[in-house]
Scaffold this motif. Structure first.
Motif, PDB file in Angstrom:
ATOM      1  N   LYS A 168       1.072  -1.347  -0.162  1.00 47.68           N
ATOM      2  CA  LYS A 168       0.041   0.021   0.152  1.00 47.68           C
ATOM      3  C   LYS A 168       0.805   1.282   0.026  1.00 47.68           C
ATOM      4  O   LYS A 168       0.208   2.288  -0.126  1.00 47.68           O
ATOM      5  N   ASP A 169       2.130   1.064   0.437  1.00 52.96           N
ATOM      6  CA  ASP A 169       3.079   2.372   0.488  1.00 52.96           C
ATOM      7  C   ASP A 169       3.876   2.284  -0.593  1.00 52.96           C
ATOM      8  O   ASP A 169       4.853   2.865  -0.428  1.00 52.96           O
ATOM      9  N   GLY A 170       3.814   1.393  -1.560  1.00 49.48           N
ATOM     10  CA  GLY A 170       4.416   1.676  -2.830  1.00 49.48           C
ATOM     11  C   GLY A 170       5.433   0.239  -2.922  1.00 49.48           C
ATOM     12  O   GLY A 170       6.416   0.261  -3.659  1.00 49.48           O
ATOM     13  N   GLY A 171       5.425  -0.506  -1.811  1.00 47.12           N
ATOM     14  CA  GLY A 171       6.188  -1.961  -1.963  1.00 47.12           C
ATOM     15  C   GLY A 171       5.982  -2.712  -3.279  1.00 47.12           C
ATOM     16  O   GLY A 171       4.901  -2.543  -3.763  1.00 47.12           O
ATOM     17  N   PRO A 172       6.812  -3.656  -3.349  1.00 47.47           N
ATOM     18  CA  PRO A 172       6.686  -4.549  -4.491  1.00 47.47           C
ATOM     19  C   PRO A 172       5.484  -5.487  -4.291  1.00 47.47           C
ATOM     20  O   PRO A 172       5.041  -5.655  -3.013  1.00 47.47           O
ATOM     21  N   VAL A 173       4.741  -5.964  -5.360  1.00 46.98           N
ATOM     22  CA  VAL A 173       3.685  -6.961  -5.195  1.00 46.98           C
ATOM     23  C   VAL A 173       4.357  -8.191  -4.578  1.00 46.98           C
ATOM     24  O   VAL A 173       3.848  -8.815  -3.985  1.00 46.98           O
ATOM     25  N   ALA A 174       5.307  -8.624  -5.135  1.00 44.49           N
ATOM     26  CA  ALA A 174       6.091  -9.896  -4.675  1.00 44.49           C
ATOM     27  C   ALA A 174       7.637  -9.620  -4.123  1.00 44.49           C
ATOM     28  O   ALA A 174       8.421  -8.846  -4.940  1.00 44.49           O
ATOM     29  N   GLU A 180      19.898 -21.686   2.729  1.00 41.11           N
ATOM     30  CA  GLU A 180      20.126 -23.013   3.055  1.00 41.11           C
ATOM     31  C   GLU A 180      19.274 -23.493   4.219  1.00 41.11           C
ATOM     32  O   GLU A 180      18.779 -22.553   4.948  1.00 41.11           O
ATOM     33  N   ALA A 181      18.657 -24.727   4.412  1.00 40.85           N
ATOM     34  CA  ALA A 181      17.670 -25.414   5.323  1.00 40.85           C
ATOM     35  C   ALA A 181      18.229 -26.396   5.896  1.00 40.85           C
ATOM     36  O   ALA A 181      19.120 -27.065   5.115  1.00 40.85           O
ATOM     37  N   PRO A 182      17.967 -26.956   6.802  1.00 44.52           N
ATOM     38  CA  PRO A 182      18.389 -28.318   7.290  1.00 44.52           C
ATOM     39  C   PRO A 182      18.039 -29.366   6.383  1.00 44.52           C
ATOM     40  O   PRO A 182      16.966 -29.727   5.979  1.00 44.52           O
ATOM     41  N   GLY A 183      19.225 -30.071   5.780  1.00 40.34           N
ATOM     42  CA  GLY A 183      19.163 -31.007   4.934  1.00 40.34           C
ATOM     43  C   GLY A 183      18.672 -30.698   3.486  1.00 40.34           C
ATOM     44  O   GLY A 183      18.521 -31.304   2.561  1.00 40.34           O
ATOM     45  N   GLY A 184      18.841 -29.160   3.341  1.00 35.82           N
ATOM     46  CA  GLY A 184      18.526 -28.730   1.728  1.00 35.82           C
ATOM     47  C   GLY A 184      18.566 -27.369   1.622  1.00 35.82           C
ATOM     48  O   GLY A 184      19.347 -26.680   2.082  1.00 35.82           O
ATOM     49  N   PHE A 185      17.392 -26.895   0.963  1.00 35.59           N
ATOM     50  CA  PHE A 185      17.248 -25.611   0.395  1.00 35.59           C
ATOM     51  C   PHE A 185      15.833 -25.017   0.787  1.00 35.59           C
ATOM     52  O   PHE A 185      14.815 -25.872   0.568  1.00 35.59           O
ATOM     53  N   ALA A 186      15.665 -23.774   0.967  1.00 39.65           N
ATOM     54  CA  ALA A 186      14.192 -23.275   1.355  1.00 39.65           C
ATOM     55  C   ALA A 186      14.319 -21.845   0.529  1.00 39.65           C
ATOM     56  O   ALA A 186      15.069 -21.040   0.470  1.00 39.65           O
ATOM     57  N   GLN A 187      12.935 -21.536   0.055  1.00 45.52           N
ATOM     58  CA  GLN A 187      12.785 -20.341  -0.449  1.00 45.52           C
ATOM     59  C   GLN A 187      11.305 -19.965  -0.039  1.00 45.52           C
ATOM     60  O   GLN A 187      10.331 -20.706   0.058  1.00 45.52           O
ATOM     61  N   VAL A 188      11.257 -18.583   0.402  1.00 48.95           N
ATOM     62  CA  VAL A 188       9.877 -17.888   1.084  1.00 48.95           C
ATOM     63  C   VAL A 188       9.660 -16.890   0.065  1.00 48.95           C
ATOM     64  O   VAL A 188      10.266 -15.990  -0.252  1.00 48.95           O
ATOM     65  N   SER A 189       8.540 -17.127  -0.430  1.00 52.22           N
ATOM     66  CA  SER A 189       7.635 -15.807  -1.484  1.00 52.22           C
ATOM     67  C   SER A 189       6.723 -15.118  -0.857  1.00 52.22           C
ATOM     68  O   SER A 189       5.785 -15.840  -0.155  1.00 52.22           O
ATOM     69  N   ILE A 190       6.383 -13.730  -0.716  1.00 47.07           N
ATOM     70  CA  ILE A 190       5.305 -13.212  -0.396  1.00 47.07           C
ATOM     71  C   ILE A 190       4.738 -12.254  -1.460  1.00 47.07           C
ATOM     72  O   ILE A 190       5.581 -11.770  -2.219  1.00 47.07           O
ATOM     73  N   VAL A 191       3.484 -12.535  -1.732  1.00 50.54           N
ATOM     74  CA  VAL A 191       2.700 -11.846  -2.703  1.00 50.54           C
ATOM     75  C   VAL A 191       1.607 -10.682  -1.805  1.00 50.54           C
ATOM     76  O   VAL A 191       1.002 -11.244  -0.866  1.00 50.54           O
ATOM     77  N   GLN A 192       1.569  -9.317  -2.229  1.00 48.32           N
ATOM     78  CA  GLN A 192       0.464  -8.533  -1.430  1.00 48.32           C
ATOM     79  C   GLN A 192      -0.123  -7.904  -2.986  1.00 48.32           C
ATOM     80  O   GLN A 192       0.593  -7.200  -3.688  1.00 48.32           O
ATOM     81  N   MET A 193      -1.362  -7.867  -2.834  1.00 48.39           N
ATOM     82  CA  MET A 193      -1.878  -7.200  -3.903  1.00 48.39           C
ATOM     83  C   MET A 193      -3.444  -6.384  -3.141  1.00 48.39           C
ATOM     84  O   MET A 193      -3.861  -6.883  -2.322  1.00 48.39           O
ATOM     85  N   ASP A 194      -3.450  -5.304  -3.839  1.00 43.64           N
ATOM     86  CA  ASP A 194      -4.492  -4.317  -3.400  1.00 43.64           C
ATOM     87  C   ASP A 194      -5.482  -4.166  -4.675  1.00 43.64           C
ATOM     88  O   ASP A 194      -5.054  -4.705  -6.029  1.00 43.64           O
TER      89      ASP A 194
END
Length: 224
Positions: A168-174, A180-194
Motif C-alpha cells: 500500500k506504501d508503494g512496496g513490490p507486489v512480490a 540453506e535449510a536443514p538437509g537442503g534448501f528453502a525459498q519463501v515468497s510473499i505476494v501482496q495485492m490491493d
C-alpha cells in the motif's frame, strides 16, 4: 458466503459432494489427492487443499491453504523392483479395472527410468523430496493496512528476519528470500495485492467493494 457457494454448486453439478458449512460459522472445503507407487513408504505425489470462507468486518474473507509434496525418492524402489511385463497399458475405465493406479504408476516409472538418458538425468532428483506450502488470504473488508494486514504468520516471518514491505506504501507486489535449510534448501515468497493491482475489468466486477490479497509460498528441497 458467495465465493464457496459458487464452488459448492459446481461440485454438486459434478456429483462430487459439497463443502461443509456449520449453521453459524465459516464455510469449509477440503480435498486431497495422491499418486501412489509400489514399494514406497510415501506416494510419489500428494496434494492437500483447504478453503475457508467467513465474514470479515464489512466484507468476506477467503483463505486457501495447500501442501504439494513430490517424493522423487519414492521412485528408487522402481529401479530395483522386477520389471513389469512389456505390454501396452490400457486406457479409460476398462483399463482402470485391469491395472490399479499404483501398478500403472510403477510400470510407467520403470519404463521411463529404463531409458539410459532419462535414468542418468533423473539420478540427482531421486535423492530429493520437494515440498510447497501455500497460504493465501483474500478479503473484501475495509482494512487500514490493506493487503499487509493479511500476510499469514507475519510474527513467524519476522522471527526469521523476513519483513515484507507494505504494498500500500508503494512496496513490490512480490518479494522472495532463499537460503540453506536443514538437509537442503528453502525459498519463501510473499505476494501482496490491493484492488489497484487488479485488471480494470476484474476490479469493475467488485464495484465499490475494497479488495486485498496476501499470501506466502514456501518451497523446500530436502535430500533423502
Amino acid at each position: 458466503m458467495g465465493i464457496l457457494n459458487r464452488i459448492r454448486k459446481g461440485l454438486e453439478a459434478l456429483g462430487a459432494g459439497a463443502p461443509r458449512q456449520d449453521a453459524q460459522g465459516p464455510e469449509e472445503l477440503s480435498f486431497s489427492a495422491e499418486v501412489p507407487i509400489a514399494g514406497a513408504d510415501a506416494p510419489l505425489w500428494r496434494m492437500n487443499v483447504q478453503l475457508v470462507s467467513e465474514p470479515h468486518g464489512d466484507g468476506e474473507r477467503l483463505r486457501l491453504r495447500a501442501h504439494l509434496q513430490t517424493n522423487f525418492a519414492a521412485l528408487r524402489p522402481a529401479l530395483t523392483a522386477p520389471a513389469a511385463p512389456a505390454r501396452a497399458l490400457p486406457h479409460g475405465a476398462r483399463g482402470g479395472a485391469v491395472l490399479r493406479l499404483t501398478e500403472r504408476t510403477t510400470a510407467l516409472a520403470q519404463r521411463a527410468l529404463a531409458n539410459p538418458v532419462v535414468g542418468f538425468l533423473a539420478q540427482p532428483l531421486l535423492k530429493h523430496d520437494f515440498n510447497t506450502w501455500i497460504d493465501l488470504q483474500a478479503s473484501t473488508a475495509s482494512l487500514d493496512d490493506g493487503a499487509h494486514a493479511l500476510v499469514p504468520q507475519s510474527d513467524k516471518l519476522t522471527a526469521l528476519g523476513i519483513r515484507p514491505a507494505r504494498s500500500k506504501d508503494g512496496g513490490p507486489v512480490a518479494e522472495s528470500w532463499a537460503g540453506e535449510a536443514p538437509g537442503g534448501f528453502a525459498q519463501v515468497s510473499i505476494v501482496q495485492m490491493d484492488k489497484s493491482h487488479l485488471p480494470s475489468r476484474l476490479a469493475s466486477l467488485l464495484g465499490d467493494k475494497p479488495f486485498q490479497m496476501a499470501g506466502t509460498v514456501i518451497n523446500t528441497v530436502q535430500e533423502k
